[in-house]
Design an enzyme around this catalytic site. Structure first.
Site, short mmCIF file in Angstrom:
data_model
loop_
_atom_site.label_atom_id
_atom_site.label_comp_id
_atom_site.label_asym_id
_atom_site.label_seq_id
_atom_site.Cartn_x
_atom_site.Cartn_y
_atom_site.Cartn_z
N ASP A 7 0.84 -1.20 0.00
CA ASP A 7 0.00 0.00 0.00
C ASP A 7 0.89 1.26 0.00
OD1 ASP A 7 -2.38 1.63 0.56
OD2 ASP A 7 -1.47 1.83 2.55
N ASP A 9 -0.41 5.20 0.70
CA ASP A 9 -0.75 6.18 1.75
C ASP A 9 -0.80 5.49 3.12
OD1 ASP A 9 -1.16 8.67 0.31
OD2 ASP A 9 -2.94 7.76 -0.57
MG MG Z 1 -3.10 3.10 3.18
#
Ligand code: MG
Length: 256
Positions: A7, A9
């Site tokens: 991932d 962010d």
């Molecule tokens: Mg995230």
């Protein structure tokens, strides 16, 4: 393990900055021979922009090493709504990326076959009305991703999921699809890109309901990092149980 889905962010970056230790964590994955694919529910930045941004921050990445929820939405439209007329209840940054799909964008709600809802920092009552009217006239609703809020340096901001749910709630309908994590469409897109079976993938992310849930559903090994949306209290309260809990991506080498 042959591949890692990572991932962005809250895991690698927060806002415009690299999280401490993130570059070393990605390096550890690559040094262990894993293919790395960055997978984000942030639909506002195209993969080429993400790749350039990550590279600038010291995490070298190529555009085809980034899959976004907008890319997943574009693929979904091509697969399920080819030739359709689309009313976008989403910002220009999202719409721009969806123009590559085999669809036509319309402004009149009654003309739409499908409403695509996603992040829009200028979302207003007029947008909500247009989406409502299209859906009440029979259009299907597609969301780019389910993230209801997104952490930023200034505090949380409403995400795509807030807009998808606003439109769905007003019209009293359910979306036919919400792309991004944890959707099966996005899992398949990521695994297809990697060419690696789910059982040989490690998923690393900061959200239990999207990142870890997606990995769990697909049969991947999962690790949550505590640098984003999840803290110890959230972990204790959740039904989703990651295989590993890491203070940050810097520690990812410990699970290999
Ligand atoms: Mg995230």
């Amino acid at each position: 393990m042959r591949a890692a889905l990572v991932d962005l962010d809250g895991t690698v970056v927060r806002g415009g900055s690299l999280l401490p230790g993130a570059a070393a964590g990605v390096r550890a994955l690559r040094d262990a021979g894993l293919a790395v694919l960055f997978l984000t529910n942030n639909p506002t930045r195209p993969p080429s922009d993400w790749a350039a941004h990550l590279t600038d921050l010291g995490v070298p990445a190529a555009p085809d090493e980034v899959v976004t929820s907008a890319a997943a939405t574009r693929d979904y439209l091509d697969d399920h709504f080819a030739g359709a007329r689309v009313l976008a209840v989403a910002g220009e940054a999202v719409v721009e990326q969806l123009r590559a799909a085999d669809v036509t964008f319309v402004d009149v709600p009654g003309d739409a076959d499908v409403v695509v809802a996603g992040f829009d920092a200028t979302f207003d009552y007029e947008d909500l009305t247009a989406g409502l009217r299209a859906l009440r006239a029979g259009a299907d609703l597609v969301g780019t991703d389910p993230d209801r809020w997104v952490p930023t340096d200034e505090g949380p901001i409403p995400g795509s999921g807030a807009i998808v749910n606003a439109v769905a709630g007003a019209a009293e309908v359910e979306p036919v699809a919400v792309l991004g994590k944890p959707s099966g469409e996005t899992t398949n897109l990521a695994l297809g890109r990697l060419g690696v079976p789910a059982a040989e993938c490690l998923l690393v992310g900061d959200r239990l309901d999207t990142d870890v849930a997606m990995g769990e559903q697909a049969g991947m090994a999962t690790a949550v990092v505590l640098t984003g949306a999840t803290d110890d209290a959230a972990l204790a309260a959740s039904d989703v149980a990651p295989d590993h809990v890491l203070d940050s991506l810097a520690d990812v080498g410990s699970v290999l």
